[in-house]
Enzyme design. Sequence first.
Site, mmCIF file in Angstrom:
data_model
loop_
_atom_site.group_PDB
_atom_site.id
_atom_site.type_symbol
_atom_site.label_atom_id
_atom_site.label_comp_id
_atom_site.label_asym_id
_atom_site.label_seq_id
_atom_site.Cartn_x
_atom_site.Cartn_y
_atom_site.Cartn_z
ATOM 1 N N THR A 32 1.367 -13.843 -3.551
ATOM 2 C CA THR A 32 1.883 -13.344 -2.267
ATOM 3 C C THR A 32 2.023 -11.831 -2.332
ATOM 4 O O THR A 32 2.402 -11.288 -3.376
ATOM 5 C CB THR A 32 3.259 -13.986 -1.984
ATOM 6 O OG1 THR A 32 3.061 -15.388 -1.809
ATOM 7 C CG2 THR A 32 3.902 -13.424 -0.719
ATOM 8 N N SER B 264 0.757 -7.677 -0.738
ATOM 9 C CA SER B 264 -0.394 -6.895 -0.274
ATOM 10 C C SER B 264 -1.492 -6.785 -1.332
ATOM 11 O O SER B 264 -2.632 -6.477 -0.988
ATOM 12 C CB SER B 264 0.079 -5.503 0.155
ATOM 13 O OG SER B 264 0.730 -4.865 -0.914
ATOM 14 N N GLY C 83 0.669 -10.573 -7.544
ATOM 15 C CA GLY C 83 1.085 -9.182 -7.718
ATOM 16 C C GLY C 83 2.413 -9.093 -8.449
ATOM 17 O O GLY C 83 2.973 -10.103 -8.885
ATOM 18 N N ALA C 84 2.929 -7.871 -8.573
ATOM 19 C CA ALA C 84 4.250 -7.655 -9.179
ATOM 20 C C ALA C 84 4.802 -6.336 -8.670
ATOM 21 O O ALA C 84 4.041 -5.474 -8.202
ATOM 22 C CB ALA C 84 4.160 -7.628 -10.701
ATOM 23 N N LYS D 28 9.431 -9.348 -9.937
ATOM 24 C CA LYS D 28 8.710 -9.810 -8.757
ATOM 25 C C LYS D 28 9.727 -10.196 -7.683
ATOM 26 O O LYS D 28 10.908 -10.312 -7.945
ATOM 27 C CB LYS D 28 7.848 -11.040 -9.100
ATOM 28 C CG LYS D 28 6.587 -10.672 -9.877
ATOM 29 C CD LYS D 28 5.677 -11.849 -10.144
ATOM 30 C CE LYS D 28 5.288 -12.689 -8.994
ATOM 31 N NZ LYS D 28 4.702 -11.976 -7.843
ATOM 32 N N GLY E 234 9.614 -8.688 -4.435
ATOM 33 C CA GLY E 234 9.712 -7.694 -3.360
ATOM 34 C C GLY E 234 9.299 -8.295 -2.016
ATOM 35 O O GLY E 234 9.841 -7.940 -0.977
ATOM 36 N N GLU F 209 6.781 -18.475 -6.378
ATOM 37 C CA GLU F 209 5.866 -17.815 -7.323
ATOM 38 C C GLU F 209 6.172 -18.237 -8.754
ATOM 39 O O GLU F 209 5.260 -18.439 -9.558
ATOM 40 C CB GLU F 209 5.996 -16.297 -7.195
ATOM 41 C CG GLU F 209 5.385 -15.764 -5.906
ATOM 42 C CD GLU F 209 5.648 -14.286 -5.658
ATOM 43 O OE1 GLU F 209 4.837 -13.663 -4.966
ATOM 44 O OE2 GLU F 209 6.665 -13.757 -6.135
ATOM 45 N N LYS G 205 2.706 0.687 -10.777
ATOM 46 C CA LYS G 205 3.718 -0.345 -11.068
ATOM 47 C C LYS G 205 4.000 -0.491 -12.572
ATOM 48 O O LYS G 205 4.897 -1.236 -12.961
ATOM 49 C CB LYS G 205 3.244 -1.715 -10.545
ATOM 50 C CG LYS G 205 2.822 -1.774 -9.081
ATOM 51 C CD LYS G 205 3.986 -1.977 -8.175
ATOM 52 C CE LYS G 205 3.623 -2.233 -6.735
ATOM 53 N NZ LYS G 205 3.136 -3.545 -6.422
HETATM 54 C C1 5RP Z 1 6.222 -11.239 -3.604
HETATM 55 C C2 5RP Z 1 5.907 -10.535 -4.858
HETATM 56 C C3 5RP Z 1 4.792 -9.556 -4.824
HETATM 57 O O1 5RP Z 1 3.842 -9.968 -5.755
HETATM 58 C C4 5RP Z 1 5.325 -8.206 -5.187
HETATM 59 O O2 5RP Z 1 6.377 -7.883 -4.289
HETATM 60 C C5 5RP Z 1 4.234 -7.141 -5.105
HETATM 61 O O3 5RP Z 1 3.867 -6.966 -3.768
HETATM 62 P P1 5RP Z 1 2.698 -6.012 -3.338
HETATM 63 O O4 5RP Z 1 1.447 -6.557 -3.935
HETATM 64 O O5 5RP Z 1 2.710 -6.080 -1.834
HETATM 65 O O6 5RP Z 1 3.004 -4.629 -3.851
HETATM 66 O O7 5RP Z 1 6.507 -10.722 -5.883
HETATM 67 O O8 5RP Z 1 7.379 -12.012 -3.743
#
Ligand code: 5RP
Length: 229
Positions: A30, A32, A86-87, A98, A100, A107, A125
């Site tokens: 989940t 971007s 993602g993270a 994770k 955000g 997840e 990151k």
């Molecule tokens: C969602 C997450 C996302 O992987 C994390 O917030 C990174 O987000 P993005 O790829 O938008 O920077 O943990 O719960």
Amino acid sequence: MDNQAVNGKKIAAGKAIEYVRNGMTLGLGTGSTAYWAIQGIGEMVKQGLTVRAVATSVQSESLARELNIPLIPFSEVDRLDITIDGADEVDEKLNLIKGGGGALLREKIVAAATRFYIIIVDESKLVRHLGKFPLPVEVVPFAWELTQRRLAELDCIPHMRMAGDKRYLTDNHNYIFDCQFGQILDPAALHRKVSDITGVMEDGFFINMADIVVAGSPAGETRIINKPS
Ligand code: 5RP
């Protein structure tokens, strides 16, 4: 978000989907960055790839549906071959923060069922120590004020996540506290303390879970970082 970060995310996602093979059962992350991986997998499916997938959020599930990626219920899943997610922060031991995007509980359930867990990030990151990014903690709404106090006793400032003027609700109908701890030297120990609080469903520490991290640079290079042995 600046264009450089977008480029790093897209390039990392493009590299990670090279691990996807015919016949695999996949976990779809989940956010971007995961968005680009799902787009890429959708394109591979269009070209004839046969995979099955589960999603870590309602949002990613809708995207997968739009792209005709076959989704299966969790009743049909025992182990996932690969998950790409993602993270928000990645430290030198590949421990993560994770959540955000608010999907941390789903997840983590998906990550825990995954044989090869791939994290994709833009290189900004990567950090020496976790903690600049506030730790998301998902809590049940019942008696949330008590849970907030118990979290504050761990020396953080727990901020209720909001969506406009309403409390943000996760896909599981829970609240999230974003907890600012500052630099975290022992994430595993802090994870145990946070998890021990009754009312906490899950925190955003993903300790020792990532197998590899693919980091993308604005210039279009990727770096693969393996879990230290
Ligand atoms: C969602 C997450 C996302 O992987 C994390 O917030 C990174 O987000 P993005 O790829 O938008 O920077 O943990 O719960």
